[in-house]
Scaffold this motif. Structure first.
Motif, PDB file in Angstrom:
ATOM      1  N   GLY A   1       0.819  -1.209   0.000  1.00  0.00           N
ATOM      2  CA  GLY A   1       0.000   0.000   0.000  1.00  0.00           C
ATOM      3  C   GLY A   1       0.853   1.260   0.000  1.00  0.00           C
ATOM      4  O   GLY A   1       0.517   2.251  -0.660  1.00  0.00           O
ATOM      5  N   VAL A   2       1.966   1.242   0.739  1.00  0.00           N
ATOM      6  CA  VAL A   2       2.881   2.388   0.732  1.00  0.00           C
ATOM      7  C   VAL A   2       3.441   2.592  -0.673  1.00  0.00           C
ATOM      8  O   VAL A   2       3.503   3.731  -1.180  1.00  0.00           O
ATOM      9  CB  VAL A   2       4.017   2.176   1.747  1.00  0.00           C
ATOM     10  CG1 VAL A   2       5.067   3.283   1.600  1.00  0.00           C
ATOM     11  CG2 VAL A   2       3.468   2.151   3.166  1.00  0.00           C
ATOM     12  N   ARG A   3       3.832   1.500  -1.328  1.00  0.00           N
ATOM     13  CA  ARG A   3       4.385   1.616  -2.689  1.00  0.00           C
ATOM     14  C   ARG A   3       3.335   2.125  -3.672  1.00  0.00           C
ATOM     15  O   ARG A   3       3.634   2.975  -4.524  1.00  0.00           O
ATOM     16  CB  ARG A   3       4.934   0.260  -3.146  1.00  0.00           C
ATOM     17  CG  ARG A   3       6.143  -0.217  -2.362  1.00  0.00           C
ATOM     18  CD  ARG A   3       6.829  -1.381  -3.049  1.00  0.00           C
ATOM     19  NE  ARG A   3       5.977  -2.567  -3.141  1.00  0.00           N
ATOM     20  CZ  ARG A   3       5.890  -3.504  -2.201  1.00  0.00           C
ATOM     21  NH1 ARG A   3       6.588  -3.386  -1.079  1.00  0.00           N
ATOM     22  NH2 ARG A   3       5.099  -4.555  -2.373  1.00  0.00           N
ATOM     23  N   ILE A   4       2.097   1.632  -3.560  1.00  0.00           N
ATOM     24  CA  ILE A   4       1.020   2.091  -4.452  1.00  0.00           C
ATOM     25  C   ILE A   4       0.812   3.593  -4.296  1.00  0.00           C
ATOM     26  O   ILE A   4       0.705   4.338  -5.282  1.00  0.00           O
ATOM     27  CB  ILE A   4      -0.290   1.338  -4.139  1.00  0.00           C
ATOM     28  CG1 ILE A   4      -0.182  -0.134  -4.548  1.00  0.00           C
ATOM     29  CG2 ILE A   4      -1.474   2.003  -4.854  1.00  0.00           C
ATOM     30  CD1 ILE A   4      -1.333  -0.985  -4.041  1.00  0.00           C
ATOM     31  N   ALA A   5       0.778   4.051  -3.046  1.00  0.00           N
ATOM     32  CA  ALA A   5       0.528   5.468  -2.792  1.00  0.00           C
ATOM     33  C   ALA A   5       1.706   6.332  -3.249  1.00  0.00           C
ATOM     34  O   ALA A   5       1.513   7.411  -3.822  1.00  0.00           O
ATOM     35  CB  ALA A   5       0.254   5.679  -1.306  1.00  0.00           C
ATOM     36  N   ALA A   6       2.929   5.871  -3.007  1.00  0.00           N
ATOM     37  CA  ALA A   6       4.098   6.640  -3.447  1.00  0.00           C
ATOM     38  C   ALA A   6       4.136   6.736  -4.972  1.00  0.00           C
ATOM     39  O   ALA A   6       4.458   7.796  -5.529  1.00  0.00           O
ATOM     40  CB  ALA A   6       5.378   5.997  -2.916  1.00  0.00           C
ATOM     41  N   ASP A   7       3.794   5.646  -5.653  1.00  0.00           N
ATOM     42  CA  ASP A   7       3.730   5.685  -7.123  1.00  0.00           C
ATOM     43  C   ASP A   7       2.677   6.689  -7.589  1.00  0.00           C
ATOM     44  O   ASP A   7       2.888   7.414  -8.566  1.00  0.00           O
ATOM     45  CB  ASP A   7       3.399   4.298  -7.677  1.00  0.00           C
ATOM     46  CG  ASP A   7       4.581   3.342  -7.622  1.00  0.00           C
ATOM     47  OD1 ASP A   7       5.719   3.808  -7.423  1.00  0.00           O
ATOM     48  OD2 ASP A   7       4.361   2.116  -7.763  1.00  0.00           O
ATOM     49  N   ALA A   8       1.538   6.724  -6.895  1.00  0.00           N
ATOM     50  CA  ALA A   8       0.501   7.695  -7.247  1.00  0.00           C
ATOM     51  C   ALA A   8       1.030   9.119  -7.065  1.00  0.00           C
ATOM     52  O   ALA A   8       0.763  10.003  -7.883  1.00  0.00           O
ATOM     53  CB  ALA A   8      -0.739   7.479  -6.389  1.00  0.00           C
ATOM     54  N   GLY A   9       1.782   9.354  -5.993  1.00  0.00           N
ATOM     55  CA  GLY A   9       2.361  10.675  -5.774  1.00  0.00           C
ATOM     56  C   GLY A   9       3.321  11.066  -6.876  1.00  0.00           C
ATOM     57  O   GLY A   9       3.309  12.221  -7.340  1.00  0.00           O
ATOM     58  N   ARG A  10       4.141  10.120  -7.312  1.00  0.00           N
ATOM     59  CA  ARG A  10       5.071  10.433  -8.415  1.00  0.00           C
ATOM     60  C   ARG A  10       4.310  10.759  -9.695  1.00  0.00           C
ATOM     61  O   ARG A  10       4.712  11.651 -10.461  1.00  0.00           O
ATOM     62  CB  ARG A  10       6.031   9.254  -8.622  1.00  0.00           C
ATOM     63  CG  ARG A  10       7.110   9.163  -7.551  1.00  0.00           C
ATOM     64  CD  ARG A  10       8.124   8.088  -7.848  1.00  0.00           C
ATOM     65  NE  ARG A  10       7.639   6.772  -7.510  1.00  0.00           N
ATOM     66  CZ  ARG A  10       7.786   6.189  -6.319  1.00  0.00           C
ATOM     67  NH1 ARG A  10       8.409   6.829  -5.349  1.00  0.00           N
ATOM     68  NH2 ARG A  10       7.318   4.986  -6.093  1.00  0.00           N
ATOM     69  N   HIS A  11       3.211  10.054  -9.924  1.00  0.00           N
ATOM     70  CA  HIS A  11       2.382  10.339 -11.101  1.00  0.00           C
ATOM     71  C   HIS A  11       1.747  11.728 -10.995  1.00  0.00           C
ATOM     72  O   HIS A  11       1.743  12.500 -11.966  1.00  0.00           O
ATOM     73  CB  HIS A  11       1.295   9.273 -11.228  1.00  0.00           C
ATOM     74  CG  HIS A  11       0.304   9.530 -12.318  1.00  0.00           C
ATOM     75  ND1 HIS A  11       0.609   9.376 -13.649  1.00  0.00           N
ATOM     76  CD2 HIS A  11      -0.986   9.962 -12.267  1.00  0.00           C
ATOM     77  CE1 HIS A  11      -0.463   9.690 -14.382  1.00  0.00           C
ATOM     78  NE2 HIS A  11      -1.434  10.051 -13.561  1.00  0.00           N
ATOM     79  N   LEU A  12       1.245  12.063  -9.814  1.00  0.00           N
ATOM     80  CA  LEU A  12       0.582  13.359  -9.635  1.00  0.00           C
ATOM     81  C   LEU A  12       1.561  14.518  -9.765  1.00  0.00           C
ATOM     82  O   LEU A  12       1.167  15.630 -10.127  1.00  0.00           O
ATOM     83  CB  LEU A  12      -0.102  13.409  -8.271  1.00  0.00           C
ATOM     84  CG  LEU A  12      -1.319  12.494  -8.107  1.00  0.00           C
ATOM     85  CD1 LEU A  12      -1.771  12.471  -6.657  1.00  0.00           C
ATOM     86  CD2 LEU A  12      -2.451  12.939  -9.017  1.00  0.00           C
ATOM     87  N   ALA A  13       2.836  14.273  -9.487  1.00  0.00           N
ATOM     88  CA  ALA A  13       3.839  15.335  -9.591  1.00  0.00           C
ATOM     89  C   ALA A  13       3.955  15.875 -11.013  1.00  0.00           C
ATOM     90  O   ALA A  13       4.402  17.010 -11.220  1.00  0.00           O
ATOM     91  CB  ALA A  13       5.197  14.818  -9.131  1.00  0.00           C
ATOM     92  N   ALA A  14       3.529  15.076 -11.977  1.00  0.00           N
ATOM     93  CA  ALA A  14       3.635  15.490 -13.383  1.00  0.00           C
ATOM     94  C   ALA A  14       2.418  16.262 -13.875  1.00  0.00           C
ATOM     95  O   ALA A  14       2.371  16.677 -15.026  1.00  0.00           O
ATOM     96  CB  ALA A  14       3.834  14.253 -14.264  1.00  0.00           C
TER      97      ALA A  14
END
Length: 217
Positions: free
Chosen positions: A25-38
């Motif tokens: 779940g931490v990895r899923i959320a961190a990946d979402a954050g990296r996507h949102l940064a763009a």
């Protein structure tokens, strides 16, 4: 005017109590954050409901977005993002999965007392509890329509900060998202995926337009 993403918390092993998100779940959320940064170079404001799973998801999204170079403000807990308000013997209770867990929230009540209340007895027996609540016309507390109204009012208020053009990422729960999806589309879509949900655009007149975000395959 700001844009709002209402997202479900990330993966948990169960909903039995105020549980943390999993390592996945931490990895899923961190990946979402990296996507949102763009997203168009907007600053991210990250807020959440008060549960541990919501707060941990928000922190992981913020961390992932920062790693990707985004400017991120972690803005704490927003009361509007809570699960629906249900009342048992005059006490607001969390949506839980056993009569014992309801009873412990209400001083003087036993599990047998809980099972004697029709709504909660049925809640504990149906296979899709959230879906049953969404369709219920008279629960002892918030209806799905009331939750959707609460979220629209909350979203409209986000435009009160002058010049606030942030992308606001708000971590909430499945019942809130399903209530909003019903309000938007007229149908309950069922359980949303982890860290998926709804996009809202706030307009100058406080009117909010919403759409259900497509879920990743």
């Amino acid at each position: 005017m700001p844009r709002l993403l209402l997202l479900r918390h990330s993966e948990v092993e169960s909903h039995r109590g105020d549980v943390p998100i999993t390592d996945k779940g931490v990895r899923i959320a961190a990946d979402a954050g990296r996507h949102l940064a763009a997203w168009e170079g907007e600053r991210l404001r990250v807020i959440s409901g008060e549960t541990r799973r919501a707060r941990e998801t928000a922190a992981a999204i913020a961390g992932g977005a920062r790693e990707a170079g985004a400017e991120v403000v972690e803005d704490g807990v927003a009361f509007a993002l809570r699960n629906p308000d249900l009342y048992l013997a005059g006490v607001r209770v969390d949506m839980v999965s056993s009569a014992e867990k309801f009873a412990v929230q209400v001083p003087g009540l036993t599990a047998e007392d809980v099972l004697g209340v029709e709504f909660f007895e049925q809640w504990l027996t149906v296979p899709d509890r959230v879906g049953w609540w969404v369709a219920h016309s008279n629960p002892p507390g918030d209806t799905a329509a009331a939750v959707a109204t609460r979220i629209r009012a909350f979203a409209g208020s986000l435009g009160d900060r002058p010049g606030d053009g942030d992308l606001i990422v708000a971590i909430t729960h499945s019942p809130v998202l399903r209530a909003c999806a019903l309000d938007i589309t007229g149908a309950d879509p069922g359980e949303p995926n982890w860290v998926s949900g709804i996009e809202a655009q706030v307009h100058p007149d406080r009117i909010t337009t919403m759409r259900v975000l497509p879920e990743a395959p």
